[in-house]
Design a protein around this motif. Sequence first.
Motif, mmCIF file in Angstrom:
data_model
loop_
_atom_site.group_PDB
_atom_site.id
_atom_site.type_symbol
_atom_site.label_atom_id
_atom_site.label_comp_id
_atom_site.label_asym_id
_atom_site.label_seq_id
_atom_site.Cartn_x
_atom_site.Cartn_y
_atom_site.Cartn_z
ATOM 1 N N LEU B 136 0.834 -1.214 0.000
ATOM 2 C CA LEU B 136 0.000 0.000 0.000
ATOM 3 C C LEU B 136 0.860 1.252 0.000
ATOM 4 N N ARG B 137 1.924 1.205 0.778
ATOM 5 C CA ARG B 137 2.842 2.343 0.815
ATOM 6 C C ARG B 137 3.423 2.601 -0.581
ATOM 7 N N ALA B 138 3.783 1.500 -1.275
ATOM 8 C CA ALA B 138 4.344 1.642 -2.622
ATOM 9 C C ALA B 138 3.331 2.274 -3.571
ATOM 10 N N VAL B 139 2.064 1.853 -3.459
ATOM 11 C CA VAL B 139 1.023 2.392 -4.344
ATOM 12 C C VAL B 139 0.788 3.880 -4.054
ATOM 13 N N VAL B 140 0.675 4.218 -2.779
ATOM 14 C CA VAL B 140 0.418 5.622 -2.403
ATOM 15 C C VAL B 140 1.613 6.507 -2.753
ATOM 16 N N GLU B 141 2.820 6.020 -2.465
ATOM 17 C CA GLU B 141 4.006 6.830 -2.759
ATOM 18 C C GLU B 141 4.245 6.979 -4.255
ATOM 19 N N HIS B 142 3.785 5.995 -5.020
ATOM 20 C CA HIS B 142 3.904 6.108 -6.478
ATOM 21 C C HIS B 142 2.951 7.191 -6.992
ATOM 22 N N LEU B 143 1.746 7.172 -6.454
ATOM 23 C CA LEU B 143 0.716 8.121 -6.880
ATOM 24 C C LEU B 143 0.989 9.517 -6.330
ATOM 25 N N ALA B 144 1.483 9.576 -5.119
ATOM 26 C CA ALA B 144 1.611 10.857 -4.418
ATOM 27 C C ALA B 144 2.832 10.826 -3.501
ATOM 28 N N PRO B 145 4.024 10.985 -4.086
ATOM 29 C CA PRO B 145 5.265 10.853 -3.299
ATOM 30 C C PRO B 145 5.275 11.770 -2.074
ATOM 31 N N GLY B 146 5.712 11.226 -0.975
ATOM 32 C CA GLY B 146 5.810 12.008 0.262
ATOM 33 C C GLY B 146 4.556 11.948 1.116
ATOM 34 N N SER B 147 3.524 11.277 0.604
ATOM 35 C CA SER B 147 2.235 11.318 1.298
ATOM 36 C C SER B 147 2.105 10.300 2.428
ATOM 37 N N TRP B 148 2.822 9.183 2.324
ATOM 38 C CA TRP B 148 2.635 8.134 3.324
ATOM 39 C C TRP B 148 2.995 8.633 4.721
ATOM 40 N N ASP B 149 4.105 9.378 4.814
ATOM 41 C CA ASP B 149 4.527 9.863 6.127
ATOM 42 C C ASP B 149 3.781 11.125 6.544
ATOM 43 N N TYR B 150 3.048 11.729 5.590
ATOM 44 C CA TYR B 150 2.353 12.985 5.875
ATOM 45 C C TYR B 150 0.901 12.761 6.305
ATOM 46 N N ALA B 210 -9.443 21.025 -1.003
ATOM 47 C CA ALA B 210 -10.792 20.481 -0.819
ATOM 48 C C ALA B 210 -11.704 21.545 -0.210
ATOM 49 N N ALA B 211 -12.977 21.475 -0.562
ATOM 50 C CA ALA B 211 -13.938 22.486 -0.092
ATOM 51 C C ALA B 211 -14.027 22.512 1.430
ATOM 52 N N ASP B 212 -13.780 21.343 2.061
ATOM 53 C CA ASP B 212 -13.908 21.283 3.517
ATOM 54 C C ASP B 212 -12.562 21.460 4.234
ATOM 55 N N LEU B 213 -11.572 21.981 3.524
ATOM 56 C CA LEU B 213 -10.252 22.171 4.138
ATOM 57 C C LEU B 213 -10.143 23.555 4.753
ATOM 58 N N ASP B 214 -9.753 23.597 6.028
ATOM 59 C CA ASP B 214 -9.456 24.894 6.636
ATOM 60 C C ASP B 214 -8.155 25.423 6.034
ATOM 61 N N ALA B 215 -7.987 26.732 6.083
ATOM 62 C CA ALA B 215 -6.794 27.342 5.488
ATOM 63 C C ALA B 215 -5.535 26.604 5.945
ATOM 64 N N LEU B 216 -4.752 26.127 4.987
ATOM 65 C CA LEU B 216 -3.564 25.324 5.295
ATOM 66 C C LEU B 216 -2.641 25.432 4.085
ATOM 67 N N ASP B 217 -1.368 25.690 4.322
ATOM 68 C CA ASP B 217 -0.435 25.791 3.199
ATOM 69 C C ASP B 217 -0.312 24.452 2.469
ATOM 70 N N VAL B 218 -0.106 24.527 1.171
ATOM 71 C CA VAL B 218 0.172 23.312 0.400
ATOM 72 C C VAL B 218 1.534 22.789 0.856
ATOM 73 N N PRO B 219 1.613 21.529 1.274
ATOM 74 C CA PRO B 219 2.895 21.024 1.793
ATOM 75 C C PRO B 219 3.947 20.899 0.683
ATOM 76 N N ASP B 220 5.209 20.930 1.108
ATOM 77 C CA ASP B 220 6.324 20.930 0.151
ATOM 78 C C ASP B 220 6.327 19.720 -0.783
ATOM 79 N N HIS B 221 5.995 18.540 -0.239
ATOM 80 C CA HIS B 221 6.095 17.331 -1.076
ATOM 81 C C HIS B 221 5.112 17.389 -2.240
ATOM 82 N N LEU B 222 4.081 18.206 -2.103
ATOM 83 C CA LEU B 222 3.106 18.361 -3.168
ATOM 84 C C LEU B 222 3.520 19.525 -4.064
ATOM 85 N N ARG B 223 3.918 20.597 -3.446
ATOM 86 C CA ARG B 223 4.324 21.817 -4.159
ATOM 87 C C ARG B 223 5.483 21.546 -5.113
#
Lengths: 232, 232
Positions: B136-150, B210-223
């Motif tokens: 699962l970690r491999a699938v998530v990290e492939h799709l969205a690197p840095g997300s498993w630990d976040y 997401a519409a239900d997200l409170d103000a939050l900076d986009v994290p570096d691994h995504l940016r």
Amino acid sequence: MSPTAPSPTPLSSTPLSSTPRSTIKRGKDRAQSDRSALYAVLDAGLVCNLAVVIDGAPVVLPTAYGRVDDTLYLHGSTGALSLRTASTDEVSVSVTLLDGVVYARSVFHFSMNYRSAVVHGRPRVVTTDEERTIGLRAVVEHLAPGSWDYAREPNAKELAKTSVVALDLAEAAVKVRGGDPVDEPDDVVAGGVWAGVLPLRQSWGEPVAAADLDALDVPDHLRSRQVTTPGR
Amino acid sequence: MSPTAPSPTPLSSTPLSSTPRSTIKRGKDRAQSDRSALYAVLDAGLVCNLAVVIDGAPVVLPTAYGRVDDTLYLHGSTGALSLRTASTDEVSVSVTLLDGVVYARSVFHFSMNYRSAVVHGRPRVVTTDEERTIGLRAVVEHLAPGSWDYAREPNAKELAKTSVVALDLAEAAVKVRGGDPVDEPDDVVAGGVWAGVLPLRQSWGEPVAAADLDALDVPDHLRSRQVTTPGR
């Protein structure tokens, strides 16, 4: 349905079929049942994945395709095993457009936004030069709109080397996911984790002339080409 | 090869297999036989097409995947028929990256530039929570690197709902086409028709909260995320 039998009603006026294998079981709320949704995905895609069964095992290969009304045309060399198999047996054809990665508060809810069409059926081999030309034209115009009338048409020798199969768009499933992640309420309340969508876009780069091309302007049909982007 | 038997040599040091179905017959000059070419295609792709045989007919579906060394992990709901089938029978998995459309002087020679990997094999069901988590970690990290630990890791209930299968990367074919059209010499001499490549590029758009997200900076691994582009 026999591939050569006339349909009692034009396919384009019938909803997508709901045979067991084309009925979407997972994520039913993402299933689309109108035929225009199928056309939209097929027309927006560029390459399909064609699956056939060879010696009892599945074989999936990427290939080009084109659509004319309710017929999907695939082409290939007359020597290609996958197409020889496709011309006699059941096939499954997938066209997938990835529109974004869905970042959720929990890894369990990570997902993709996508448009997907899967077509099932038993193709028929196109046997007349007239329909073979229609099929090839559909494939070329799908890949490179405006090119059939611009480039040299196939000669008899080239036509003879090409195999074209036709698949009725009678049995298909369309699935579209868009929008936000679906998170657990507890995770939304807890906060502190970014959630949303990272959109993935396709775009054409600058045309690169072939090394053996004499100076020649890029023609309009190529210069003006647009990528079909999702309407959501 | 038995999925649990230790390999006599690590797969990563062996060339890609050449069983009949993984030997490229059409366009041999485009075949790649080194394992690093397989890794490159699998790592650059985002979604695969998984083909299975159900009731004697092929079924192909798009799905996420991840790679750890010489193992490809696929996941899905424990209720998904395609994954239940994949866990007992032969599968074929295709990852295709389209890099451009090849415009030729004649329609017969129109083509695509692409990177393609097709893997064949009989997956095994992952039975331990430890390897299920690795998959699962491999699938998530492939799709969205840095997300498993976040993001929040899966809990026991979520793990139990998820089926993971593992496919050894033992039998695979890799095909890459790049560069100019291959035109007939007569058509090149005749001139007057533009020929070359229209590159197709993928890029990430601006993250959409997401519409239900409170103000939050986009994290570096995504940016900082980059699309893997072809090295040619």
